[in-house]
Design an enzyme around this catalytic site. Structure first.
Site, PDB file in Angstrom:
ATOM      1  N   SER A   1     -55.001  59.275  27.581  1.00  0.00           N
ATOM      2  CA  SER A   1     -55.889  59.417  28.740  1.00  0.00           C
ATOM      3  C   SER A   1     -56.154  58.069  29.388  1.00  0.00           C
ATOM      4  CB  SER A   1     -57.215  60.052  28.303  1.00  0.00           C
ATOM      5  OG  SER A   1     -58.206  59.842  29.285  1.00  0.00           O
TER       6      SER A   1
ATOM      7  N   ASP B   1     -51.732  65.952  36.569  1.00  0.00           N
ATOM      8  CA  ASP B   1     -52.361  66.594  37.727  1.00  0.00           C
ATOM      9  C   ASP B   1     -51.376  67.419  38.557  1.00  0.00           C
ATOM     10  OD1 ASP B   1     -54.819  65.543  37.063  1.00  0.00           O
ATOM     11  OD2 ASP B   1     -54.481  63.704  38.208  1.00  0.00           O
TER      12      ASP B   1
END
Ligand code: S3P
Length: 453
Positions: free
Chosen positions: A178, A331
């Site tokens: 992340s 995304d």
């Protein structure tokens, strides 16, 4: 039958009746400034010390949440106008007078927590229903190891207590790939005594590192290991950051053009950071007709290019890499799944478990979207628990548009809302989309450019 297909209307109650029968993606389309880089320009620009001019800042609600929180902590907006937004950070960070409203934005919350920890101020973070469900322990744990007092909880709303003491640098190996976690630790590290090191198992987007380097902050990278040291703000320095267009937003226009007959789009000034454009590689592998032109470097240490995409009727199925792709496409999976649904054959998008922790449970929501348009799919699980999405493509040549409007709810997830609209445009099937305003979190001009605004 005609009477059952409504024209496009935007109801006050946040529902859009979208009639895509005449939609073709043709000509020049634009995208807002990159959302990830906008957050970093504001946060690191506030730590920088001197005045920072930010051009092409993303105008969506997420980035606004970051700016409003920074102003609460003493950051001044010196001017805003055609030349950009000029900000300057405070000499002493202020305790916010009210809860910091993070809206829908995970990036604002996680990166600002690194700043709050470093500044040692007490701050309460709150957010909308979707954000309040998202996991924050992944940033709280390393920041507490650095000396941030334990917050009141692991989900929003939560309060970080004040801290008189300086943070201490740590050596940290995040368990999730992340960029938000990495960035929160590195931002805290700018305020910490001793070096702070993050070693990534899987490399994630490097905007924080690039921006820190561009601003002259003490950062060193060695392979997957990134180290920062305490930063001394430069009150007299000035710098300009020019934010490239958001490739995650460009992905909607690119896929829209690939799947919709007679389409041909041009999108200028799109960020080409290698961590952000993996989706282009997969679309090219699928047989998408895409050209990348005019590659150049911007002020801010990133590269941009012009993208061109044409209707591509013969898309082929793909298999995404289970190791590299999840972080690099995080995304873009919703819109890639839309593209895969137009391909001939069975696509396999692998290892998508992290999608369940986004603005919605995106793996579930992608499944719902495919089902709504009559596309078969399976979600499979391997022995290690890794989840993959198998999409049974239905090219337009084998698909009959559904004669009736279908209903889909974005569940407050901007990327699911935009993916649903692009799917409807390509499949020429009217869509009743519930939860459309959420698109404003990242892409305020999307509907207008789609011809709906
Ligand atoms: C972001 C990182 C990604 C991405 C998000 C923006 C960032 O999240 O999904 O939209 O700006 O760092 P994770 O780092 O949590 O995967």
């Amino acid at each position: 039958l005609k009477a059952t297909i409504p024209t496009t209307t935007l109801e006050e109650i946040d529902t859009l009746h979208f009639n895509p029968l005449n939609i073709v993606f043709k000509g020049n389309y634009t995208v807002p400034g990159d959302k990830s880089i906008s957050h970093r320009a504001l946060i690191l620009g506030s730590i920088f010390g001197g005045q920072v001019t930010i051009k092409n800042l993303n105008g969506g609600e997420d980035v606004h949440s970051t700016l409003a929180a920074l102003e609460e902590m003493g950051v001044k907006v010196i001017s805003k106008g055609a030349e950009g937004l000029v900000i300057q950070g405070p000499q002493n960070w202020l305790t916010p007078s009210k809860p910091l409203d993070m809206g829908n934005s995970g990036t604002s919350t996680r990166l600002l927590m690194g700043l709050v920890a470093g500044a040692g101020v007490q701050a309460t973070f709150k957010g909308d229903a979707s954000l309040s469900k998202r996991p924050m322990a992944r940033v709280i744990d390393p920041l507490v190891q650095m000396g941030m007092p334990k917050p009141s909880g692991e989900n929003l709303p939560l309060t970080v207590p004040p801290n008189e003491k300086k943070l201490l640098g740590i050596d940290y190996i995040p368990t999730v790939a992340s960029a938000q976690v990495k960035s929160a630790i590195l931002i805290g590290g700018l305020f910490a005594k001793g070096p702070t090191r993050v070693t990534e198992i899987m490399a994630t987007r490097d905007h924080t590192e690039r921006m820190m380097g561009y601003m002259g902050m003490p950062l060193e990278t060695q392979g997957h290991r990134i180290q920062v040291r305490e930063y001394a703000p430069q009150r007299d320095a000035q710098i300009t950051v020019d934010i490239p267009g958001d490739p995650s937003s460009a992905a909607f226009w690119v896929v829209g053009a690939l799947i919709t007959p007679h389409s041909k789009v041009t999108i200028e000034n799109v960020l080409m950071n290698p961590f952000r454009v993996k989706f282009l590689e997969y679309l090219l592998e699928m047989g998408g007709q895409i050209e990348v032109e005019d590659l150049k470097v911007t002020q801010g240490g990133e590269e941009v290019a012009t993208l061109k995409a044409h209707y591509s009727p013969n898309l082929r199925a793909i298999e995404t890499d289970p190791v590299q792709a999840p972080a690099a496409l995080i995304d873009e999976f919703p819109i890639l799944a839309v593209a895969a649904s137009f391909a001939d054959g069975q696509s396999s998008l692998q290892n998508l478990g992290e999608l369940r922790f986004k603005e919605s449970d995106r793996l579930f929501k992608i499944g719902e979207l495919l089902r709504a348009f009559g596309i078969s799919f399976e979600i499979t699980q391997n022995e290690q628990g890794g989840e993959s999405l198998i999409v049974h493509g239905r090219p337009l040549s084998t698909y009959t548009p559904l004669g009736h409007p279908i209903t889909y709810s974005s569940q407050g997830d901007h990327r699911m809302a935009m993916s649903a609209l692009i799917m409807a445009a390509g499949r020429k099937t009217p869509l009743r989309l519930e939860g459309v305003k959420t698109i404003n979190t990242s892409f305020p001009t999307f509907l207008e450019q789609l011809g709906v605004g």
